[in-house]
Design a protein around this motif. Structure first.
Motif, PDB file in Angstrom:
ATOM      1  N   VAL A   1      -5.586  -2.753  -3.486  1.00  0.00           N
ATOM      2  CA  VAL A   1      -6.233  -3.848  -2.756  1.00  0.00           C
ATOM      3  C   VAL A   1      -7.126  -4.727  -3.638  1.00  0.00           C
TER       4      VAL A   1
ATOM      5  N   ARG B   1     -13.816   7.896  -5.089  1.00  0.00           N
ATOM      6  CA  ARG B   1     -14.313   7.547  -3.760  1.00  0.00           C
ATOM      7  C   ARG B   1     -15.837   7.400  -3.725  1.00  0.00           C
TER       8      ARG B   1
ATOM      9  N   ILE C   1       0.833  -1.197   0.000  1.00  0.00           N
ATOM     10  CA  ILE C   1       0.000   0.000   0.000  1.00  0.00           C
ATOM     11  C   ILE C   1       0.872   1.253   0.000  1.00  0.00           C
ATOM     12  N   ARG C   2       1.972   1.198   0.754  1.00  0.00           N
ATOM     13  CA  ARG C   2       2.915   2.317   0.803  1.00  0.00           C
ATOM     14  C   ARG C   2       4.271   1.862   0.259  1.00  0.00           C
TER      15      ARG C   2
ATOM     16  N   THR D   1      -2.709   0.856 -10.753  1.00  0.00           N
ATOM     17  CA  THR D   1      -3.797   1.753 -10.388  1.00  0.00           C
ATOM     18  C   THR D   1      -3.938   2.872 -11.412  1.00  0.00           C
TER      19      THR D   1
ATOM     20  N   TYR E   1      -6.246   5.080  -6.390  1.00  0.00           N
ATOM     21  CA  TYR E   1      -4.889   5.032  -5.847  1.00  0.00           C
ATOM     22  C   TYR E   1      -4.545   3.692  -5.206  1.00  0.00           C
ATOM     23  N   CYS E   2      -5.499   2.746  -5.146  1.00  0.00           N
ATOM     24  CA  CYS E   2      -5.374   1.591  -4.260  1.00  0.00           C
ATOM     25  C   CYS E   2      -5.202   0.279  -5.014  1.00  0.00           C
TER      26      CYS E   2
ATOM     27  N   GLN F   1     -11.762  -4.896   4.360  1.00  0.00           N
ATOM     28  CA  GLN F   1     -11.407  -3.690   3.616  1.00  0.00           C
ATOM     29  C   GLN F   1     -12.552  -2.684   3.634  1.00  0.00           C
TER      30      GLN F   1
ATOM     31  N   ARG G   1       1.217   3.595  -6.980  1.00  0.00           N
ATOM     32  CA  ARG G   1       1.112   2.156  -6.834  1.00  0.00           C
ATOM     33  C   ARG G   1       0.867   1.530  -8.188  1.00  0.00           C
TER      34      ARG G   1
ATOM     35  N   TYR H   1       0.840  10.905  -1.066  1.00  0.00           N
ATOM     36  CA  TYR H   1       0.468   9.982  -2.132  1.00  0.00           C
ATOM     37  C   TYR H   1       1.715   9.336  -2.711  1.00  0.00           C
TER      38      TYR H   1
ATOM     39  N   GLN I   1      -9.933  11.039   3.207  1.00  0.00           N
ATOM     40  CA  GLN I   1      -8.902  11.103   2.168  1.00  0.00           C
ATOM     41  C   GLN I   1      -8.654  12.510   1.632  1.00  0.00           C
TER      42      GLN I   1
ATOM     43  N   CYS J   1     -10.777   2.341  -5.715  1.00  0.00           N
ATOM     44  CA  CYS J   1     -10.279   3.700  -5.580  1.00  0.00           C
ATOM     45  C   CYS J   1      -9.060   3.826  -6.487  1.00  0.00           C
TER      46      CYS J   1
END
Length: 434
Positions: free
Chosen positions: A163, A270, A52-53, A335, A160-161, A198, A332, A329, A258, A158
Motif C-alpha cells: 500500500v 507491525r 494486495i492478494r 516488499t 508484507y504490504c 488505510q 507481494r 501469506y 495479523q 508493514c
C-alpha cells in the motif's frame, strides 16, 4: 434520439477501491456517461484493480484478456486501468497488453477527464498531494450508507504490504471538507457513514481522529458512524473514550492483529507486540462492554514456526474475536517480506490457515448463539435476494440480521429485532415492539 454513452466499471479489492469506483462513476456521469453492467455494450471500460492478494491480481489479468479479445471485435472500445496494479505497473501495463488505452493510480483519479481525451496511451502515476483536498463527486448506489474517505496512503511500511508504494504517503482530508460531505449526505437521507482510510487512527486533518468522531456526532440525521481500518499502534485511549461516549459510533472495531506471535509481528514491522495488542483490546472492552471486535490474520508469514502458529491459535482462543478475515501469506513485489529467504511451504500455509479458520468458526458460532433471545436495533438495508418477505438489516455491532416482514419496509428504517436463531455468519430474527 441521442444514443447513450455507456461505461462499464469493474472493481476488485477493499472498501477504498469501492469508494474510488464511486468517484470514478461520479466523474463519468458528469461527462455524460451512463453505467452498464454489460461490458460488451460499453464504449468505455475501466478496471479498478487490487494487488494486495495474488488471487485478485490473477482475476484482473484474466478479465483483461477477455476484454482484449472483445476489443478486437470492437476496436473503438477504450479500456482504462486504475488501482494498485495500475500504480505498480505504470506505463509497463500497456506493454503487457496493448488493449489498455490509459492508466491512472489511486492518487490521480481527478485526472480521469483529461485521460478520456488522450489519443495515445497515457499513465498518471505520480505522487499527488491534491488527492486530499480535491473533493470529487461520488455516484453511490446505496441511499442509506455511505463510504467517506478521510485520508489516503500509509506510512507504516508493514513488511508484507504494497500500500505505501501504490497509494503513497499519508494525506488527511481537512475535517471541514469531511463534515461538509457528511452534512450533505444527511440532508439527502443517509443514516450511516463509514470513515475509511488505510489507518484512520492516524488521521491528522486539523484535529485528531477521536475529535473528528465528536464533530460528526453533531451532524443531525446521521445515526451511525463506522470506521475502518484501525492500526493497533495508533489505537488510543482518546479513541476508546470517544467510542464509550458517543451514541452514533457503532459498537464494532476491526483491529487487525495479523499474528499472535510477537516475534512474527516484529518481522512484519507491525510496531506493537502481542501484549500491547491484548492490552488495548482489554481496555476497549472494559470501556465499551458491548463492542464487537473483528480482526485480520496472516497464516504462514516467512519465518513463522510451528510454535509461532500455535501462539496465533492460542491468541484466537484468548481474545475471542467476533469474526476474522484470514489469508495465506502471498509474496507481494517491492516488499521486504518478498526478499525473506525462509518462505513457508504452500501446503504448510494451507494447513495453518484451515486450523485458524476452524478455530475461529467455533468461537464465532458460540458468540452468536449467546445473542439468541436478545433484541437488537437493526438498520434495514433492503429485501433478501433469495427469500420472499425476508429483509436484511445490520446491527451496530456489524452483525447481519435476516428477518421476516409482510410489510413493504422502507430502507433507512431502524427496527428492533429479536434474535431467534444464530448461524455462524448471520442472525435470524423477528420484528418486535420492544
Amino acid at each position: 434520439m441521442q444514443t447513450k454513452r455507456l461505461a462499464h466499471l469493474h472493481t476488485w479489492g477493499c472498501q477504498m477501491n469501492s469508494h474510488d469506483t464511486e468517484k470514478i462513476a461520479g466523474i463519468l456521469k458528469s461527462q455524460g456517461y451512463t453505467l452498464t453492467a454489460d461490458p460488451e455494450s460499453a464504449e468505455l471500460i475501466i478496471l479498478n484493480t487490487c494487488s494486495i492478494r495474488e488471487k485478485a491480481r490473477h482475476k484482473f489479468y484474466s478479465y483483461l484478456g477477455y476484454l482484449a479479445r472483445l476489443k478486437k471485435k470492437r476496436p473503438r472500445v477504450r479500456i482504462g486501468v486504475t488501482g494498485c496494479i495500475a500504480q505498480q505497473e505504470g506505463s509497463h501495463i500497456h506493454d503487457l497488453n496493448k488493449a489498455v488505452d490509459f492508466s491512472f493510480g489511486p492518487q490521480n483519479i481527478m485526472k480521469l477527464t483529461d485521460l478520456l481525451g488522450s489519443e495515445s496511451f497515457q499513465a498518471a502515476i505520480e505522487d499527488n498531494d491534491a488527492i486530499a483536498t480535491t473533493d470529487l463527486p461520488a455516484e453511490r448506489d446505496n441511499g442509506i450508507r455511505a463510504l467517506i474517505s478521510i485520508m489516503y496512503g500509509c506510512n507504516n511500511f508493514c513488511s508484507y504490504c504494497v500500500v505505501p508504494y501504490t497509494r503513497g504517503r499519508e494525506r488527511s482530508r481537512p475535517y471541514e471538507n469531511i463534515l461538509s460531505e457528511i452534512t450533505t449526505l444527511a440532508a439527502n437521507g443517509y443514516k450511516e457513514v463509514t470513515l475509511i482510510g488505510q489507518n484512520v487512527n492516524s488521521y491528522d486533518g486539523g484535529c485528531s481522529f477521536a475529535r473528528l468522531l465528536h464533530l460528526i456526532d453533531k451532524v443531525e440525521g446521521i445515526r451511525r458512524v463506522r470506521f475502518i481500518t484501525s492500526h493497533p499502534k495508533d489505537f488510543t485511549d482518546e479513541l476508546i473514550q470517544a467510542m464509550a461516549e458517543l451514541d452514533s459510533v457503532c459498537r464494532h472495531v476491526h483491529l487487525p492483529m495479523q499474528s499472535g506471535s510477537s516475534r512474527v509481528l516484529n518481522l512484519m514491522n507491525r510496531r506493537y507486540d502481542y501484549e500491547t495488542y491484548t492490552d488495548k483490546v482489554r481496555r476497549l472492552r472494559l470501556s465499551v462492554p458491548d463492542v464487537a471486535v473483528t480482526s485480520d490474520i496472516i497464516a504462514g508469514f516467512p519465518g513463522e514456526s510451528d510454535d509461532d502458529h500455535a501462539q496465533t491459535v492460542s491468541a484466537l482462543k484468548e481474545l475471542e474475536f467476533d469474526g476474522i478475515f484470514a489469508f495465506k501469506y502471498s509474496v507481494r513485489p517491492n516488499t521486504k517480506a518478498a526478499l525473506m529467504t525462509d518462505q513457508v511451504a504452500e501446503d504448510v500455509k494451507s494447513a495453518r490457515l484451515q486450523e485458524i479458520l476452524g478455530c475461529q468458526d467455533v468461537i464465532t458460532e458460540r458468540k452468536n448463539k449467546a445473542i439468541e433471545g436478545t433484541v437488537m436495533e437493526v438498520l434495514v438495508e433492503g429485501r433478501s435476494e433469495t427469500t420472499p418477505n425476508m429483509w436484511v438489516g445490520r446491527s451496530s455491532t456489524n452483525k447481519i440480521v435476516n428477518f421476516l416482514s409482510g410489510d413493504d419496509l422502507k430502507s433507512a428504517l431502524f427496527l428492533n429485532v429479536r434474535i431467534v436463531k444464530a448461524n455462524r455468519h448471520t442472525l435470524e430474527g423477528e420484528v418486535t415492539g420492544e
